[in-house]
Write an enzyme that holds these catalytic residues in place. Sequence first.
Site, PDB file in Angstrom:
ATOM      1  N   ARG A 223       0.861  -1.181   0.000  1.00 28.49           N
ATOM      2  CA  ARG A 223       0.000   0.000   0.000  1.00 28.49           C
ATOM      3  C   ARG A 223       0.895   1.228   0.000  1.00 28.49           C
ATOM      4  O   ARG A 223       2.002   1.211   0.579  1.00 28.49           O
ATOM      5  CB  ARG A 223      -0.868   0.023   1.266  1.00 28.49           C
ATOM      6  N   GLU A 252      -3.861   8.129  -4.393  1.00 30.17           N
ATOM      7  CA  GLU A 252      -3.992   7.559  -5.737  1.00 30.17           C
ATOM      8  C   GLU A 252      -5.113   8.260  -6.495  1.00 30.17           C
ATOM      9  O   GLU A 252      -6.236   8.319  -5.986  1.00 30.17           O
ATOM     10  CB  GLU A 252      -4.282   6.050  -5.642  1.00 30.17           C
ATOM     11  N   HIS A 271      -1.486   1.248  -9.946  1.00 28.64           N
ATOM     12  CA  HIS A 271      -2.136   0.178  -9.163  1.00 28.64           C
ATOM     13  C   HIS A 271      -2.666  -0.931 -10.094  1.00 28.64           C
ATOM     14  O   HIS A 271      -3.844  -1.302 -10.038  1.00 28.64           O
ATOM     15  CB  HIS A 271      -3.270   0.776  -8.320  1.00 28.64           C
TER      16      HIS A 271
HETATM   17  C1  OXD Z   1      -5.786  -4.419  -3.750  1.00 25.39           C
HETATM   18  C2  OXD Z   1      -6.277  -4.992  -5.000  1.00 25.39           C
HETATM   19  O1  OXD Z   1      -6.269  -4.795  -2.673  1.00 25.39           O
HETATM   20  O2  OXD Z   1      -5.931  -4.433  -6.074  1.00 25.39           O
HETATM   21  O3  OXD Z   1      -4.891  -3.582  -3.832  1.00 25.39           O
HETATM   22  O4  OXD Z   1      -6.990  -5.990  -4.965  1.00 25.39           O
END
Ligand code: OXD
Length: 308
Positions: A223, A252, A271
């Site tokens: 994270r 983000e 991400h």
């Molecule tokens: C997260 C996902 O939890 O992308 O980051 O599933």
Amino acid sequence: MAILVLSSPLPAQPFVDALRALAPGIPVWSEADDPPAEKVEALLAWRLKPGTVPRYPKLRVLCSVGAGAEKLLVEDVPDHVSVTRVVDPLQAQEIAQYVLACTLRFTRELPLYEQQQSRAEWRRHPVRPASRCRVGLLGLGAVGQAVARAFAPLGYEVSAWVRRGREWPGVQVFSGTDGLHRLLARSDILVCTLPLTADTRGLLDAATLRRLPRGAVLVNVGRGEHLVEADLRLLLDEGHLAGAALDVFEREPPKPEHWIWRHPRVLATPHIAAQASTETVAQQCLDALQRARDGLPQPHAVDRRAGY
Ligand code: OXD
């Protein structure tokens, strides 16, 4: 029974469509439908604000649309409501591919060769031996294990730092603060796969990163809040770290003017290391709701005390 999808900032419609296709008999709504609150038994969400859950008096289960569920752990979720997260072996495998791709990009000097190519320059550099590419994993859950398995055949030495010591074939495992320091000292590539908890927030600060060998590279697929971004910049600019591959950020997306977009030694991706398939998310949400109605334990329950 009815399901409400509150997946913002991710679009709700793909989840609504997938749930409706899998369970045509169950009412499925998004926020835009202004659903009757007393009918909602399951929420499928990415993040929740305090005050949201108490609006749904019949709620039984709170399902995360992602592998991480920390943004659902707001203080007003009653104890009888189960919180679940997505567990998708394919997702773990895709994250492992991402980590491998980023690591090899640095260890096999691809940015350097791309620059040379732009100058039509034929210049060979010695290949960095695997012994100088020791990989340290923070976390050895489903994702960490997939990453360890991906590295195993490539000759890189893999170590991991875990909360509770345990054996793992081919991986040297450390735990505790002293174990963390030992792992950092031997990690040319540090990969963060940790869940975000009160203990891991801000773990990757200047003091931690400085314990890595000079020239180390950070790969963060945990994270954004694990990393103190300003400290990373300091260590990159000092030359202590050779690079960073970041798929997650404190905010983000980072603002367009954020230094992280333009730093020459940062690879920043939005991400995308992996995304659980919408069908898997929908199916696991339906299963969780059925189990909650039947009073059965949840296989993908979040341990609220541990925070993941
Ligand atoms: C997260 C996902 O939890 O992308 O980051 O599933």
